[in-house]
Design a protein around this motif. Structure first.
Motif, PDB file in Angstrom:
ATOM      1  N   ASN A 361      49.444  90.618 -59.043  1.00 24.65           N
ATOM      2  CA  ASN A 361      49.500  90.982 -60.360  1.00 24.65           C
ATOM      3  C   ASN A 361      48.662  89.873 -61.255  1.00 24.65           C
ATOM      4  O   ASN A 361      48.010  90.362 -62.400  1.00 24.65           O
ATOM      5  N   GLN A 362      49.117  88.630 -61.279  1.00 26.51           N
ATOM      6  CA  GLN A 362      48.364  87.666 -61.897  1.00 26.51           C
ATOM      7  C   GLN A 362      47.071  87.309 -61.829  1.00 26.51           C
ATOM      8  O   GLN A 362      46.349  87.364 -62.884  1.00 26.51           O
ATOM      9  N   LEU A 365      45.431  90.517 -63.644  1.00 28.74           N
ATOM     10  CA  LEU A 365      45.454  90.130 -65.048  1.00 28.74           C
ATOM     11  C   LEU A 365      44.071  89.030 -65.276  1.00 28.74           C
ATOM     12  O   LEU A 365      44.063  88.921 -66.828  1.00 28.74           O
TER      13      LEU A 365
END
Length: 366
Positions: A361-362, A365
């Motif tokens: 997810n990081q 993003l």
């Protein structure tokens, strides 16, 4: 209760008190446990469509828990009255000189529908299969006569309309059967950071409160710290007190709070260490460290030296979501992972999977 008199072979007779609510008569009677399986022989209702019954589907896990409570506390259990609707012929024979005291006669072919108390009744029935020493004890029942059971669903709705489960903190405060509750009550008054700063009644702390923690917050975290096996209540109490006292003495914001230099509202607003996710994380890391051979002081040192400020970007995506504290289990795992890694504690498969998803997810993003 007696029956089989020649004139009422097909009736059950209960000693009862008659009352009136909203113009409708009801009858309060005591029913011996041994009679419950005979009367309520169709209590399992999971195959009946919702519209054709007047109760929830029986929760067998809840029945099992209540049965365990009953069998574990045969000399101190308490059951309140249950409410039952009767679809059948009912007669009240008043005693001489007492218009509201007498006998309730119910035809054997009458249908009984439990409006409130199906889990208590089912638990008693299940307990009798294992132990019959209390079969002559009594369960109070409030009977309503409801021909055609037209009112039963409304009675169920009305009885549950304003029921409110007590807050967990208050339940812990009053529970004398749960050994963890006993420990946590001691922790709340013996640990200097909690004494006079614990919310005993509610599960949340208002903005104006001077409290640092809630009783249920300490309870849940201390259960994590001590684990599921609890052999020595006194020893566990001493260990829990030692842990929380040492943690507070090593945590700068808690020390300033105790000295009156940092308001509880400010602590909660600016630090994770004023919230339950911190308590749970500290307890989980210490418990895992103990199992991995990490000493208590080493675990506390890592916990206390972490930067628990809410503006620390380390916690974003873990304990925080867009700056707001999240209470999900995955947030708890991801927050705990940080400290476990610092202590060199190996992550389990679930924790590794959570970490991989977090890292993915990081990257997405950017």
């Amino acid at each position: 209760m007696s029956s089989n008199h020649p004139t009422d072979l097909y009736e059950r007779r209960f000693a009862a008190v008659k009352g009136v609510q909203a113009g409708r008569e009801y009858y309060l009677a005591n029913c011996p446990f041994y009679l419950l399986p005979e009367i309520f022989n169709e209590i399992d209702n999971d195959d009946i469509p919702p519209a054709e019954r007047a109760q929830r589907v029986l929760n067998k896990t809840r029945v099992k828990s209540i049965k365990k409570y009953l069998l574990s506390n045969t000399d101190s259990y308490v059951f309140s009255a249950v409410t039952v609707s009767i679809d059948g012929d009912v007669t009240f024979e008043k005693a001489e000189g007492s218009p509201n005291v007498g006998s309730l006669l119910i035809r054997d072919r009458a249908r009984y529908l439990i409006n409130d108390g199906q889990h208590r009744i089912s638990a008693i029935i299940e307990s009798l299969k294992e132990q019959r020493s209390n079969e002559y004890e009594l369960l109070p029942i409030i009977f309503f006569n409801d021909p055609g059971l037209k009112m039963s669903q409304q009675i169920f709705t009305d009885l549950n309309r304003y029921t409110l489960k007590p807050a967990q903190s208050l339940s812990i405060l009053y529970d004398t059967r749960d050994p963890y509750a006993e420990i946590i009550r001691s922790v709340a008054v013996d640990v200097s950071f909690f004494k006079d700063f614990t919310e005993f009644e509610k599960t949340t702390i208002s903005n104006r409160s001077v409290n640092l923690v809630t009783l249920n917050g300490i309870y849940n975290a201390t259960k994590i710290l001590l684990g599921k096996e609890l052999d020595d209540v006194d020893g566990s109490t001493a260990y829990a007190c030692e842990f929380w006292e040492k943690l507070g003495n090593n945590l700068d914001e808690w020390r300033r709070f105790r000295k009156g230099e940092l308001a509880s509202s400010t602590l909660r607003q600016k630090y994770l260490s004023g919230h339950n996710i911190f308590l749970n994380t500290a307890a989980a890391v210490t418990n895992a460290g103990l199992n991995a051979g990490v000493g208590l002081d080493d675990a506390i040192s890592v916990i206390a030296n972490a930067n628990w400020k809410r503006d620390n970007q380390l916690w974003e995506g873990r304990a925080l979501n867009n700056g707001k504290i999240t209470k999900s289990n995955i947030s708890f795992i991801l927050t705990t992972n940080v400290l476990k890694t610092q202590l060199g504690i190996e992550l389990n498969e679930k924790e590794i999977a959570a970490e991989e998803k977090f890292n993915l997810n990081q990257r997405q993003l950017g």
